[in-house]
Design an enzyme around this catalytic site. Structure first.
Site, PDB file in Angstrom:
ATOM      1  N   ASN A   1       0.709   5.802  -0.475  1.00  0.00           N
ATOM      2  CA  ASN A   1      -0.084   6.934  -0.868  1.00  0.00           C
ATOM      3  C   ASN A   1       0.583   8.227  -0.579  1.00  0.00           C
ATOM      4  O   ASN A   1       1.445   8.345   0.420  1.00  0.00           O
ATOM      5  CB  ASN A   1      -1.584   7.110  -0.398  1.00  0.00           C
ATOM      6  CG  ASN A   1      -1.362   7.411   1.288  1.00  0.00           C
ATOM      7  OD1 ASN A   1      -1.497   8.753   1.636  1.00  0.00           O
ATOM      8  ND2 ASN A   1      -1.352   6.476   2.266  1.00  0.00           N
ATOM      9  N   VAL A   2       0.574   9.482  -1.298  1.00  0.00           N
ATOM     10  CA  VAL A   2       1.050  10.589  -1.112  1.00  0.00           C
ATOM     11  C   VAL A   2      -0.089  11.717  -1.292  1.00  0.00           C
ATOM     12  O   VAL A   2      -0.896  11.474  -2.318  1.00  0.00           O
ATOM     13  CB  VAL A   2       2.168  11.089  -2.055  1.00  0.00           C
ATOM     14  CG1 VAL A   2       3.397  10.128  -1.728  1.00  0.00           C
ATOM     15  CG2 VAL A   2       1.866  10.370  -3.435  1.00  0.00           C
ATOM     16  N   ARG A   3      -0.100  12.615  -0.398  1.00  0.00           N
ATOM     17  CA  ARG A   3      -1.541  13.697  -0.740  1.00  0.00           C
ATOM     18  C   ARG A   3      -0.943  14.847  -0.288  1.00  0.00           C
ATOM     19  O   ARG A   3       0.033  15.196   0.492  1.00  0.00           O
ATOM     20  CB  ARG A   3      -2.450  13.018   0.379  1.00  0.00           C
ATOM     21  CG  ARG A   3      -2.155  12.825   1.840  1.00  0.00           C
ATOM     22  CD  ARG A   3      -3.335  11.970   2.472  1.00  0.00           C
ATOM     23  NE  ARG A   3      -2.915  11.830   3.788  1.00  0.00           N
ATOM     24  CZ  ARG A   3      -1.912  11.015   4.225  1.00  0.00           C
ATOM     25  NH1 ARG A   3      -1.819   9.843   3.453  1.00  0.00           N
ATOM     26  NH2 ARG A   3      -1.849  10.677   5.732  1.00  0.00           N
TER      27      ARG A   3
ATOM     28  N   GLY B   1     -17.733  12.193   0.177  1.00  0.00           N
ATOM     29  CA  GLY B   1     -18.709  11.856  -0.981  1.00  0.00           C
ATOM     30  C   GLY B   1     -17.737  11.364  -2.100  1.00  0.00           C
ATOM     31  O   GLY B   1     -18.305  11.554  -3.407  1.00  0.00           O
TER      32      GLY B   1
ATOM     33  N   HIS C   1      -7.674  -3.499  18.029  1.00  0.00           N
ATOM     34  CA  HIS C   1      -8.665  -4.712  18.520  1.00  0.00           C
ATOM     35  C   HIS C   1      -8.025  -5.797  18.558  1.00  0.00           C
ATOM     36  O   HIS C   1      -8.614  -6.974  19.089  1.00  0.00           O
ATOM     37  CB  HIS C   1      -9.910  -4.459  17.861  1.00  0.00           C
ATOM     38  CG  HIS C   1      -9.880  -4.732  16.328  1.00  0.00           C
ATOM     39  ND1 HIS C   1      -9.183  -3.580  15.511  1.00  0.00           N
ATOM     40  CD2 HIS C   1     -10.111  -5.854  15.634  1.00  0.00           C
ATOM     41  CE1 HIS C   1      -9.217  -4.467  14.294  1.00  0.00           C
ATOM     42  NE2 HIS C   1      -9.725  -5.645  14.300  1.00  0.00           N
TER      43      HIS C   1
ATOM     44  N   HIS D   1       0.776  -1.152  -0.031  1.00  0.00           N
ATOM     45  CA  HIS D   1       0.026   0.055  -0.047  1.00  0.00           C
ATOM     46  C   HIS D   1       0.796   1.130  -0.004  1.00  0.00           C
ATOM     47  O   HIS D   1       2.049   1.202   0.585  1.00  0.00           O
ATOM     48  CB  HIS D   1      -0.984   0.116   1.280  1.00  0.00           C
ATOM     49  CG  HIS D   1      -1.285   1.172   1.637  1.00  0.00           C
ATOM     50  ND1 HIS D   1      -0.706   2.130   2.571  1.00  0.00           N
ATOM     51  CD2 HIS D   1      -2.388   2.068   1.102  1.00  0.00           C
ATOM     52  CE1 HIS D   1      -1.411   3.303   2.683  1.00  0.00           C
ATOM     53  NE2 HIS D   1      -2.628   3.394   1.696  1.00  0.00           N
TER      54      HIS D   1
ATOM     55  N   ARG E   1     -16.029   8.900  -4.781  1.00  0.00           N
ATOM     56  CA  ARG E   1     -16.643   7.657  -5.490  1.00  0.00           C
ATOM     57  C   ARG E   1     -16.384   6.504  -4.550  1.00  0.00           C
ATOM     58  O   ARG E   1     -15.104   5.974  -4.418  1.00  0.00           O
ATOM     59  CB  ARG E   1     -15.812   7.426  -7.050  1.00  0.00           C
ATOM     60  CG  ARG E   1     -16.456   6.309  -7.841  1.00  0.00           C
ATOM     61  CD  ARG E   1     -15.691   6.307  -9.083  1.00  0.00           C
ATOM     62  NE  ARG E   1     -16.208   5.373  -9.986  1.00  0.00           N
ATOM     63  CZ  ARG E   1     -15.410   4.411 -10.354  1.00  0.00           C
ATOM     64  NH1 ARG E   1     -14.339   4.173  -9.644  1.00  0.00           N
ATOM     65  NH2 ARG E   1     -16.255   3.273 -10.822  1.00  0.00           N
TER      66      ARG E   1
END
Length: 301
Positions: A109-111, A259, A176, A107, A261
């Protein structure tokens, strides 16, 4: 105030999606299905998915660029002072679930986020990283993964890799279950400590290093023989992946709360998974080795 070059960030992210997709497609042989989507509140994205490929059982590499009048709860959980801010967010997020149980799930991601209130300077930050989820432990692969991550960080600050490794271990932990999701990597959020230009350069270094970290592992393990036992264990451990993404992951919550997709937000979920009640691996088995020697706090470099 330092100028924010949002167009350069967007251009980089679109190019990163292309380069990762091209590298993975060359390895797998199958083509990506592409879906362009728009969001009524503002923005949209470009989703790319491979299903039942030669190497990749399910994989997605998504780009999104969205905006809105108010940040959702998932984005202000750790920054309550930003409640009520308008926002702009863009990023690339990907998950690769291979067929072969000896090839780990990965996995990344960059944002980039910008939050604004009237009559105040924009507040901005980068986030991202990558982590590895093996089903069968392999020391060579884990060392390579973490060394590549460290090499991406070291030009910017000596303490970056150990700090972000610790953040990754802390974030991708199933509270958990009392166990980590995998062997970690890098995780950072609210990152602006180097100023815009150098923080952006650091994010590019992390994004560009993902394929360097992951593709050699895929190439070494993709043809390793396996049977029903290994496949069943892979599907069992995938259950942990699903639990984390649906119960704890802030990125999943952000996508749903803004909201986005839904198909794109949930593309990180594997196509097949299984749960067993109170199952424990056989003592001395390769399955037990994963839990005892790999899913622990460990220095890989």
């Amino acid at each position: 105030m330092e100028r924010l070059n949002k167009d350069s960030v967007k251009d980089y992210l679109l190019g990163l999606q292309d380069s990762i997709c091209n590298a993975l497609q060359q390895e797998d042989g199958d083509s990506w299905q592409e879906h362009n989507w728009t969001r009524p509140e503002g923005g949209g994205g470009r989703s790319r998915v491979i299903a039942n490929g030669t190497v990749i059982e399910k994989g997605g590499v998504n780009f999104s660029h969205v905006s809105g009048a108010q940040l959702p709860a998932s984005a202000t959980q750790n920054r309550p002072e930003l409640a009520g801010c308008s926002f702009e967010a863009m990023g690339v997020s990907l998950v690769i679930h291979p067929h072969n149980p000896y090839v780990p799930t990965s996995h990344a991601n960059v944002r980039f986020f910008v939050a604004e209130k009237e009559a105040a300077d924009p507040i901005w930050w980068f986030g991202g990283g990558y982590d590895l989820t093996p089903y069968y432990g392999n020391q060579e692969d884990c060392i390579h993964w973490h060394r590549t991550a460290k090499e991406a960080c070291d030009p910017f600050a000596e303490d970056l890799y150990p700090r972000l490794k610790d953040c990754c271990d802390e974030y991708f932990y199933l509270s958990h279950r009392g166990e980590p999701r995998g062997i970690g990597g890098l995780f950072f959020d609210d990152f602006n400590e180097l100023g815009f230009e150098q923080s952006f350069a650091f994010v590019r270094a992390v994004g560009d290093s993902y394929i360097k970290a992951y593709l050699p592992i895929v190439q070494r393990r993709r043809n390793q023989q396996y049977g029903d036992r290994e496949r069943d264990f892979q599907l069992y451990r995938r259950g942990r992946y699903v639990e984390f993404n649906l119960v704890q992951d802030r990125g999943t919550l952000f996508g749903l709360q803004t909201g986005g997709r839904t198909e794109s937000v949930l593309m990180s979920l594997p196509p097949l998974v299984r749960w067993e009640y109170d199952w424990h691996p056989e003592s001395g088995s390769a399955e037990a080795e994963l839990c005892e020697q790999y899913l622990i706090d460990r220095d890989w470099v």
